[in-house]
Design a protein around this motif. Structure first.
Motif, PDB file in Angstrom:
ATOM      1  N   MET A   1       0.844  -1.193   0.000  1.00 23.12           N
ATOM      2  CA  MET A   1       0.000   0.000   0.000  1.00 23.12           C
ATOM      3  C   MET A   1       0.882   1.247   0.000  1.00 23.12           C
ATOM      4  O   MET A   1       1.869   1.316   0.724  1.00 23.12           O
ATOM      5  N   PHE A   2       0.446   2.201  -0.853  1.00 26.51           N
ATOM      6  CA  PHE A   2       1.282   3.386  -1.045  1.00 26.51           C
ATOM      7  C   PHE A   2       1.574   4.128   0.267  1.00 26.51           C
ATOM      8  O   PHE A   2       2.699   4.536   0.525  1.00 26.51           O
ATOM      9  N   TYR A   3       0.516   4.277   1.077  1.00 28.28           N
ATOM     10  CA  TYR A   3       0.690   5.098   2.294  1.00 28.28           C
ATOM     11  C   TYR A   3       1.727   4.488   3.238  1.00 28.28           C
ATOM     12  O   TYR A   3       2.491   5.195   3.895  1.00 28.28           O
TER      13      TYR A   3
ATOM     14  N   ARG B   1       4.207   2.584   2.262  1.00 27.16           N
ATOM     15  CA  ARG B   1       5.530   2.740   1.655  1.00 27.16           C
ATOM     16  C   ARG B   1       6.031   4.165   1.866  1.00 27.16           C
ATOM     17  O   ARG B   1       7.213   4.396   2.094  1.00 27.16           O
ATOM     18  N   TYR B   2       5.099   5.085   1.781  1.00 25.40           N
ATOM     19  CA  TYR B   2       5.452   6.492   2.025  1.00 25.40           C
ATOM     20  C   TYR B   2       5.975   6.646   3.466  1.00 25.40           C
ATOM     21  O   TYR B   2       7.000   7.279   3.712  1.00 25.40           O
TER      22      TYR B   2
ATOM     23  N   ALA C   1       9.305   5.097   3.758  1.00 23.54           N
ATOM     24  CA  ALA C   1      10.294   5.932   3.079  1.00 23.54           C
ATOM     25  C   ALA C   1      10.660   7.129   3.949  1.00 23.54           C
ATOM     26  O   ALA C   1      11.834   7.498   4.061  1.00 23.54           O
TER      27      ALA C   1
ATOM     28  N   LYS D   1      -6.348  13.001   5.230  1.00 31.22           N
ATOM     29  CA  LYS D   1      -5.312  12.072   4.745  1.00 31.22           C
ATOM     30  C   LYS D   1      -3.915  12.553   5.147  1.00 31.22           C
ATOM     31  O   LYS D   1      -3.055  11.765   5.525  1.00 31.22           O
TER      32      LYS D   1
END
Lengths: 554, 241
Positions: free
Chosen positions: A1-3, A5-6, A9, A445
């Motif tokens: 899921m992008f969030y 990974r963000y 990161a 968000k």
């Protein structure tokens, strides 16, 4: 899921900032854990050592101290006072043998703790609220050995002449008449009372006969009443010979003080010493057995199985004991009857240990005993604890007074640190957050993303802090200082004999037990602090209009 | 109906005791698919106007209608939705998220739009390929040149097929050659999608490529090239089209 990974990161690719934040949080959490654990360790150590009477199964100790005024009950009125109780102090050393011969002797003195009969001690058992009593005899012992001193002076007293001058009661009327008659019989003519008054002066009565007395003193002396003829008496004091030891230590006599206790063997869980205190060997069963305190054993190189010779009676050391701090700890314990015999204190005791029916009634029982027995000194565990001093108490007091403050400071510091780091982190990302809003991210968000990062940092920092804190606590346990608690009783001088001050010390290794609650508190603090601060910072940034956020210069 | 209808739009900023009128009485309409250049020196109000058009800010006065909706009356959530699906932004500073790779930066626009992980990845890879960065997808912005970063920004802006692309000095931080490339890519991709492009610039070269040029000075529109509206994007069609 992008969030996610963000999030990952952000944590991994801003490594320096992440490490700084984690370390800050970890140090804060570790501080909270370490301080709380240390504080708990001190509290535990203190409560364990400051409850000495509980350690010997006793709520109260009753002793009798020397007082001028008599009172009722077993401890009052007449009886043995301090002088009498310690008469053995003036024992004539010459009675130990001929001068120059070797002697070994132990003197036993009750000191200021006066004795009373066992029967009287048992009366306390009848006091309301008392579940059980156990009597004991603790004595100051002086062990002396050496040669019987040669210099024993014989001092003769008495035989002195004492002159006494006393005023004589003037002759009564009857005596005057008798004197007059006697003188007349001896042919001494007395003038009439009226005639003599002018010449004889103010004497009056027989005083007026001064002229006649000078003329015929013998006749006058002869006619005096019996009691007047012998008014000059000579008193001779009765003769007696006192032997007195002069300067006893002038030989090679070595004196050593120690304390000795007679233990009632009925209930091993209650008494001057209990089976729980035995650190080696076993408890007393009776007979010629002795227990010695671990410190005394070390000093005298005694161990289980060693023999102790007390005035010709050999006792076998059957166990070593750790004396309870502040309690009636003595060096040597014997069965009560044995010590009574040895010390010539048959049927006598000087301490009664009292167990109340329940802890709530201890205060009431203490009051009842004090009321019933005026000379009784009743000590409760609380009072005993008050006599305890030492680094443990200092540290515990410090912990009490500073521990809470330190803990709060550490808590606040950890919280602020977490909050500041999160805020600073967010502050530096205002433009980035503005970009996210320009991309179409809703305020919710953005806040969620930043809060999740703060939460992750809080969790990681919390975990690191817990590891660090537990590590510190373990190190304290391994290398922490040893604190001592001391209780000093006795001391001072009695009839010129120094009473050994009894100092019981207990060394307590400082530990820092880490409870789950402490861990959770430290961990939770980091997480909540980070989360709240992160969310607050993110909200502040997210509330900015995107245009303003984008204008922010990083 | 025009895509944008601006009437009497003003924007004032308070700077302490001073009130700065960044925009004053702007009346403007923009049709869908137009390529519009906002020209003017620094401080002329280009960026402010662009931000009002992109729903990044609200006007102090007047109305900004986008497709018939008054932006001033929309709630924050609705504005966010507009920015997400209808607008694409390209900034002078590129504004890439420094901790995300080129690919992830494009996904940052796709994720909130409801793309699945796989879907957003495929879409982002496709967009990066379109701007010529297929082989640079895994690089962090710090490892990309300015031109590459701006191409990533363009890929990100166009990834959700927006109806309007708003670019604020897109070549401001690039050399002339790279700037020209960027304009080419932006114009071409927008034209392919039929998206309106509004570029704020003081680069006359870039403005010259726009069929419609709007000059600004001191927060006001100086002149609008109404004739250019009919020219549309054909005038700046790229070799790729």
């Amino acid at each position: 899921m992008f969030y996610l990974r963000y999030l990952r990161a952000e944590l991994l690719r801003r490594r320096g900032r992440t490490i700084l934040t984690l370390l800050g949080l970890a140090v804060g959490v570790a501080l909270v854990i370490a301080i709380s654990s240390l504080s708990k360790g001190l509290d535990d150590a203190q409560s364990a050592t400051l409850d000495p009477l509980a350690g010997i199964g006793t709520d109260l100790t009753v002793t009798r101290t020397a007082q001028d005024t008599g009172g009722g009950g077993p401890f009052g009125g007449g009886g043995r006072d301090v002088v009498e109780a310690n008469r053995a102090v003036v024992t004539d050393l010459s009675k130990l043998g001929k001068a120059g011969t070797q002697f070994v002797h132990d003197f036993f003195l009750p000191g200021t703790q006066l004795t009373f009969t066992e029967a009287q001690a048992k009366e306390i058992a009848a006091v309301e609220g008392v579940a059980a009593v156990s009597a004991g005899l603790t004595l100051q012992a002086v062990h002396q050995e050496g040669k019987v001193p040669k210099i024993v002076a014989s001092i003769q007293t008495g035989g002195d002449r004492i002159d006494v001058n006393r005023a004589i009661t003037p002759p009564t009327a009857a005596e005057q008449e008798a004197i007059r008659a006697c003188l007349a019989k001896l042919g001494v003519e007395l003038p009439n009372q009226g005639q003599g008054r002018g010449q004889a002066g103010p004497g009056g009565g027989l005083g007026g006969q001064g002229g006649e007395r000078a003329a015929n003193p013998r006749a006058f002396a002869q006619c005096l009443p019996e009691r007047m003829q012998r008014f000059r008496a000579t008193i001779t004091t009765p003769r007696e010979t006192l032997q007195q030891v002069l300067d006893p230590p002038q030989t090679d006599i070595k004196s050593e003080s120690y304390t000795i206790g007679g233990v009632e063997l009925g209930d091993p869980s209650m008494g001057l010493v209990t089976s729980a205190q035995v650190s080696a060997g076993r408890f007393l069963k009776g007979g010629r057995e002795a227990l010695v305190s671990a410190t005394y054993a070390a000093r005298k190189s005694l161990k289980v199985g060693s023999e102790l010779d007390l005035n010709g009676t050999t006792f076998t050391v059957v166990g070593l004991v750790n004396p309870p701090l502040g309690g009636q700890g003595v060096d040597v314990y014997l069965p009560l009857a044995r010590l009574q015999t040895l010390s010539d204190q048959k049927g006598l005791v000087n301490v009664v240990l009292v167990r109340a029916t329940d802890s709530a009634s201890v205060g009431a029982v203490e009051q009842r005993i004090e009321t019933a027995y005026a000379q009784a000194e009743v000590a409760s565990a609380k009072q005993v604890a008050g006599r305890i001093s030492g680094s443990l108490v200092d540290a515990a007091n410090l912990s009490h007074s500073l521990g809470l403050a330190l803990s709060i400071v550490a808590d606040v510091a950890a919280f602020l640190l977490a909050a500041l780091l999160a805020l600073s982190s967010v502050g530096k990302r205002v433009r980035e957050l503005g970009t996210l809003k320009a991309l179409g991210w809703t305020q919710r968000k953005v806040v969620r993303q930043v809060a999740a990062e703060s939460l992750a940092q809080g969790v990681l920092g919390g975990v690191l802090g817990v590891v660090l804190g537990v590590g510190v606590a373990l190190l304290v346990g391994l290398f922490g200082p040893t604190l001592t608690a001391s209780s000093t009783t006795g001391g001072g001088s009695l009839l010129g004999v120094e009473q050994a001050a009894r100092t019981t010390s207990e060394a307590v290794s400082l530990t820092a037990p880490v409870g789950v609650a402490i861990l959770l508190a430290g961990f939770g603090l980091a997480v909540v602090g980070g989360l709240l601060a992160g969310a607050a910072g993110a909200l502040r940034a997210a509330r900015l209009r995107p245009a303003d956020a984008l204008r922010t210069v990083e | 109906m025009s895509q944008y209808e601006l009437t009497g739009v003003g924007k004032a900023f308070n700077r302490g005791p001073l009130v700065i009128n960044a925009l004053q009485s702007v009346d403007l309409s923009i049709e869908p698919g137009q390529f519009v250049a906002l020209e003017g020196p620094s401080g002329s109000g280009k960026t402010t106007l662009l931000q009002l058009l992109g729903a990044l800010d609200r006007p102090s006065s007047g109305h900004v209608l986008f497709e018939g909706r008054n932006l001033a009356e929309l709630r924050d959530g609705e504005l966010a939705e507009l920015r997400l699906r209808s607008f694409g932004f390209v900034f002078q500073q590129f504004n890439l998220i420094p901790t995300l790779t080129a690919l992830e930066n494009v996904q940052a626009k796709l994720a909130p739009a409801g793309y699945s992980t796989v879907g957003s990845r495929q879409r982002a890879e496709g967009m990066l390929a379109e701007v010529g960065l297929a082989d640079r997808a895994g690089h962090l912005p710090s490892h990309l040149s300015g031109g590459e970063q701006q191409r990533v920004a363009i890929a990100r802006a166009l990834s959700v097929e927006p109806r309007v692309v708003l670019a604020d000095e897109p070549t401001g931080n690039l050399d002339t050659g790279t700037g020209a490339e960027i304009v080419e890519i932006l114009a071409t991709l927008a034209a392919e999608r039929g998206a309106t492009v509004i570029v704020a610039t003081h680069d006359t070269g870039l403005a010259g490529r726009a069929p419609r040029r709007i000059a600004m000075r001191d927060g006001r529109l100086v002149a609008t090239d109404a004739d250019a509206q009919t020219v549309g994007l054909a005038a700046v069609s790229s070799p790729r089209s």
